[in-house]
Design an enzyme around this catalytic site. Structure first.
Site, PDB file in Angstrom:
ATOM      1  N   ASP A 140     -66.345 -19.044   5.534  1.00 54.94           N
ATOM      2  CA  ASP A 140     -65.383 -19.797   6.368  1.00 54.94           C
ATOM      3  C   ASP A 140     -64.753 -21.311   5.711  1.00 54.94           C
ATOM      4  O   ASP A 140     -65.394 -21.738   4.735  1.00 54.94           O
ATOM      5  CB  ASP A 140     -66.124 -20.071   7.535  1.00 54.94           C
ATOM      6  CG  ASP A 140     -66.610 -19.049   8.562  1.00 54.94           C
ATOM      7  OD1 ASP A 140     -65.731 -18.042   8.522  1.00 54.94           O
ATOM      8  OD2 ASP A 140     -67.691 -18.900   9.004  1.00 54.94           O
ATOM      9  N   LYS A 141     -63.893 -21.649   6.237  1.00 56.59           N
ATOM     10  CA  LYS A 141     -63.086 -23.056   5.593  1.00 56.59           C
ATOM     11  C   LYS A 141     -64.060 -23.932   5.423  1.00 56.59           C
ATOM     12  O   LYS A 141     -64.162 -24.433   4.111  1.00 56.59           O
ATOM     13  CB  LYS A 141     -62.045 -23.523   6.815  1.00 56.59           C
ATOM     14  CG  LYS A 141     -61.409 -24.778   6.330  1.00 56.59           C
ATOM     15  CD  LYS A 141     -60.626 -25.295   7.355  1.00 56.59           C
ATOM     16  CE  LYS A 141     -59.847 -26.676   7.055  1.00 56.59           C
ATOM     17  NZ  LYS A 141     -59.134 -27.187   8.098  1.00 56.59           N
TER      18      LYS A 141
END
Length: 314
Positions: free
Chosen positions: A145-146
């Site tokens: 994820d980011k």
């Protein structure tokens, strides 16, 4: 029998005797001339339905009379352009590149977000990335994820991509994470075996659910307990979207500072305190077993050291 609509983005396959008893993923590969990795991605994204229900098992064998419906998203016309970017390269050769991803970096472009991603940086660094996942996700075998930091392996060619994808599916590619989570534990180890699918109330989130879900297993070890938090090491047996974040929240130990699955009263970090710390794989060409480790970033260590200091002063 195969039918497609005018734009060729929705395909129906009716199973006759010649196709019966074939694995779902293998059949789609054969019928649509798609790579195995592409078919797995379609199944993961809920784009494949079997007899009106979202298909969740790639290994399921189809039967005479079954009806498959496959949605094929339109290819994005937007070009993904190379961008000069500081990348923390842990290892690189002609087949693979291992990156230690920083917080805040999106892995690949998505609609409305075609700049500033890891893929943009990789295209500037090396043009020889596998094309299995198309123009928007070249070389991307697995994602983090980011705001999750840490190790990510990228394939430079289709041979490497197919090999790494198979290792992930066969669970021979090992991925471990460090996480600061809410609440101390009374036990040292645990296994969370709970299926994950789209949250019916919020399609932007995942959830533990029995509906349209896929099997998910996370093993964890408690490394340190604090007053209101704990440091855990998680190992993935499966690789579902947001798996650790969803599973830890499910057992009431959400990842600290997680804006999607966490608590409002948490550590004031810029994103979830989750770090991909260890990666093991078999080199696609040489067959050599390789292992990589990466320390958490400064922000993760800052909050971990603060928790340790508070514990010492109690």
């Amino acid at each position: 029998m195969r039918e497609a609509d005018g734009e060729n983005d929705f395909v129906t396959i009716q199973i006759d005797e010649s196709k019966a008893k074939t694995r779902l993923d293998k059949l789609i590969c054969q019928e649509l001339d798609l790579s195995r990795a592409r078919v797995e991605a379609l199944i993961d994204d809920g784009m494949v339905c079997l007899n009106g229900q979202v298909a969740v098992k790639a290994s399921k064998k189809v039967q005479v009379g079954d009806v498959l419906e496959i949605e094929l998203p339109e290819p994005e016309s937007t070009d993904v352009l190379p961008e000069k970017m500081d990348l923390d390269i842990v290892y690189e050769d002609s087949d693979i590149i291992v990156i230690n991803k920083q917080r805040g970096l999106v892995v690949h472009p998505a609609p409305g977000h075609y700049k500033g991603t890891l893929v943009n940086g990789l295209l500037y660094h090396c043009q020889d990335l596998s094309g299995i996942n198309g123009v928007a996700r070249p070389g991307i075998v697995h994602r983090i994820d980011k705001d999750t930091t840490g190790l990510l392996v990228v394939a430079k060619n289709d041979l490497a991509h197919e090999s790494l994808a198979k290792q992930i599916m066969d669970k021979t590619c090992k991925r471990e994470y460090l996480a600061i989570v809410h609440e101390p534990f009374s036990h040292r180890t645990g296994t969370i075996h709970a299926p994950i699918g789209r949250d019916e109330k919020d399609r932007q989130k995942m959830a533990v659910t029995s509906k349209n879900s896929r099997d998910a297993v996370t093993r964890f070890e408690v490394l340190e307990n604090f007053d209101k938090f704990a440091l855990v090491r998680c190992a993935l047996d499966t690789g579902r979207t947001h798996q650790i974040r969803v599973h830890m929240a499910y057992i009431h130990h959400p990842v600290a500072a997680d804006p999607k699955y966490g608590r409002r009263n948490t550590l004031p970090a810029s994103g979830q305190l989750l770090h991909a710390c260890h990666l093991e794989l078999i080199h696609p060409r040489t067959g050599e077993k390789m292992a990589f480790d990466a320390e958490p970033d400064a922000e993760f260590n800052q909050y971990l050291n603060e928790l340790r200091a508070l514990k010492e002063n109690q």
